[in-house]
Motif scaffolding. Structure first.
Motif: not given
Length: 676
Positions: A316-324, A334-338, A340-346
């Motif tokens: 919910d937190y990352f969805a609120a700032i635009g990352y799903v 896996d989503f959190l580690l991506d 943290a490595n600076g890899i944004a989802p598609d």
């Protein structure tokens, strides 16, 4: 818990404009930690069968009972940096580039409460281990910020209530599981408990952690196989659980384990947390099944936090700032580690509207990290300020202050010494009494006896050569064995001393006394064989004095080796330095060079081999001893050129010199260990 249907709802959410300021409306759920009752009717696991996370912990045993002193761990704005000194070969590097400062932690805050399992996530090098070490009070150097335990700073009494399990298991390889836990119980449990009661505690740990099957198996190491990786992890956890710690810290407890074994380890940790303990662990890449067990999650990226809160609220937190996530049913870890490595989802929730404050180059890993860190600082940190006041009130109501008036040591010096001596003898018996080492000494003794076979008094030069060989061989051999002692045991010494298990003096005396049996038995065998085969004076008194001198020489040589090992703490460096020193001692002992230049005469007084050689010659040849120096002609032995230059006179001075070296080297070794 994280459910897939919530992820679906995130994908299907509205496309309203999202800004970082909206994150203030994203409240992280805060609930009182569920502390299970210490009375449970669930049977303990046997062998390796550890129930899954949905079962209640077996509370009828002491290890999983509720903690008597719950601890709320709070850390605020923790920052830590180190200086990196470059020794590269480029002469073009400026001084500023050679000495750089690397920030390992930067403004990390959070709270770990009794009854909860806090997991620190992040890629390698993100600062997880550094933060955990700081929370345990074992971080070298100084760090900024504050770490408190029930609003108190670290102290000896607090340290004894902290269990710290390192990523690399520091265990003695030649001890069994039962011996490892029993010795830990004898050292760490209060002296008011009897030896039988402490052994019973170790038995309970074995039962509760599912170690029955391997209880009599050796731990194992690099040279031989012992228990499995999961069992080693549980033994390390068991050592800390013996004292029923209020705060348990673990560094990568699932690294190198298969998914099933990792699940068992984390399930055990969750059990321990439900007993009223505060459990904090770092974990690199957990499966979704493991992630469901985490109550709280702290995500680090390059030493900076990008999320801190409930594990069930992270999406919910990352969805609120635009990352799903890019697809449904993605492992949250896996989503959190991506991220943290600076890899944004598609797939992002800003397809139709641009986010205020979002960097233009969203594909840049650096920009993504900076954006996540910035959002955390702007909103989530405000949430933690509100939580801090709430936690302080609740901690004051539920947590009793830790007593600081407790004695520093739970056991007496003598008990620590006896337990460490017993443990050391069991651990090093394979090394001290190895067949290869015995064969080495016995074979050299017989070879020396054959080379000097029945060499009578008329062959003074040969006999003097045998005595010199005694002093040199039993100068090299013990010293090279001793330099390995402290460097090899340094990791164990650091871990156990950090836990307050024993005094350094009790360890030091137990370590040195434990080495005496083999250090004195082998030279006794050597001298007994070679002395009589070599044709030295057939006198029981002379033989006894010769043996005592050799044993004295062995102790002095061993003391120098211990001092070099303790000072350098590096086997290669200590071996190199000892080789150079023994070469100097060899040259100035008085056998090879009879007339040393006056300006270098002082060097022979630094050589214990010189004093030992003088004593051996003085005992072998009394003042009026004669030999045949020609046909029908007798000469005094001490007038022989190779003996006369030794200036054998006051032998008490030689004994005193060796005694001073023995005491001096031993004190130097202890001081070197103390200052580290």
């Amino acid at each position: 818990m994280l459910h897939p249907d919530r992820e679906d709802s995130v994908h299907g959410g509205s496309s309203n404009v999202l800004v970082c300021s909206r994150m203030e409306s994203v409240k992280l759920q805060i609930i009182d930690p569920p502390i299970s009752s210490s009375k449970s009717n669930v049977s303990p696991c046997s062998n390796n069968d550890i129930p899954d996370q949905d079962h209640s912990p077996p509370g009828q045993f002491s290890v999983l009972r509720a903690s008597s002193h719950p601890v709320t761990l709070k850390f605020e704005d923790v920052a830590y940096s180190i200086k990196i000194e470059s020794n590269g070969g480029s002469c073009l590097l400026t001084s500023s580039k050679r000495n750089q400062t690397r920030v390992l932690l930067n403004g990390v805050s959070g709270t770990a409460r009794p009854g909860e399992l806090l997991a620190m996530l992040g890629p390698s090098g993100s600062g997880k281990t550094t933060l955990l070490t700081a929370l345990a009070g074992r971080l070298p150097g100084k760090f900024s910020g504050s770490v408190t335990y029930n609003a108190q700073p670290i102290s000896s009494s607090v340290k004894r209530r902290i269990g710290f399990v390192t990523q690399d298991e520091v265990l003695y390889p030649h001890l069994t599981v039962l011996e490892t836990l029993t010795y830990a119980a004898l050292l760490r449990l209060p002296e008011k408990l009897t030896k039988a009661e402490k052994a019973e505690q170790a038995e309970m740990v074995i039962m509760e952690l599912g170690l029955n099957r391997c209880r009599n198996s050796m731990i194992g190491g690099t040279l031989f196989r012992g228990v499995s990786g999961g069992e080693r992890k549980r033994v390390s956890i068991g050592q800390e659980m013996l004292v029923n710690p209020s705060l348990l810290l673990l560094d990568e407890p699932t690294s190198g384990l298969d998914s099933t074994t990792a699940q068992r380890i984390v399930a055990t940790l969750r059990w321990l947390a439900r007993g009223g303990r505060t459990v904090v662990t770092t974990i690199h890449q957990p499966s979704s099944r493991l992630y469901r067990m985490f109550d709280e999650v702290l995500v680090l990226s390059e030493g900076c936090p990008i999320y801190s809160g409930k594990g069930s609220s992270v999406m919910d937190y990352f969805a609120a700032i635009g990352y799903v996530p890019a697809f449904n049913f993605m492992n949250p870890a896996d989503f959190l580690l991506d991220l943290a490595n600076g890899i944004a989802p598609d797939t992002r929730q800003d397809d139709q509207h641009e986010l205020v404050g979002r960097p233009e180059n969203v594909d840049s890993q650096t920009s993504t990290k900076q954006f996540l860190i910035s959002c955390y600082k702007k909103s989530v940190k405000k949430e933690e300020v509100e939580r801090s006041s709430h936690d302080s009130i609740r901690a004051g109501r539920r947590n009793s202050p830790l007593r600081s008036s407790e004695e520093q040591w739970t056991t007496s010096w003598w008990l620590q010494f006896s337990v460490l001596l017993s443990r050391g003898l069991k651990e090093r018996r394979h090394e001290s009494f190895s067949g290869l080492r015995i064969f080495q000494v016995v074979s050299v003794s017989f070879l020396s006896g054959l080379l000097w076979w029945h060499c009578d008094t008329n062959h003074i030069q040969d006999q003097v050569g045998l005595l010199f060989f005694f002093s040199i061989f039993w100068g090299f051999f013990p010293m090279f064995n001793a330099i390995f002692a402290f460097p090899q045991e340094r990791p164990m010494l650091i871990r156990e001393r950090s836990s307050g298990m024993y005094r350094l003096s009790s360890y030091y005396f137990a370590r040195t006394v434990g080495d005496l049996p083999m250090e004195l038995v082998l030279p006794t065998i050597f001298v007994t064989v070679t002395y009589w085969m070599g044709g030295l004076k057939p006198s029981l008194l002379t033989f006894t004095l010769t043996l005592l001198i050799i044993l004295f020489n062995v102790l002095v040589s061993q003391s120098l080796g211990l001092a070099l090992g303790a000072i350098l703490m590096d086997v290669k460096q200590a071996a190199t330095l000892s080789s150079v020193m023994m070469l100097v001692f060899l040259l100035v002992s008085g056998y090879y060079i009879q007339h040393i230049p006056a300006f270098l005469t002082w060097m022979k007084y630094t050589s214990f081999s010189h004093f030992s050689y003088k004593l051996l010659v003085g005992v072998q040849y009394p003042e009026n001893e004669v030999y045949e120096c020609g046909v029908g002609r007798q000469c005094r032995v001490r007038d022989f050129e190779g003996i006369k230059c030794l200036d054998i006179g006051n032998m008490v001075f030689d004994v005193a010199a060796l005694g001073a070296m023995l005491v001096g080297f031993r004190i130097l070794a202890y001081v070197a260990l103390r200052v580290r």
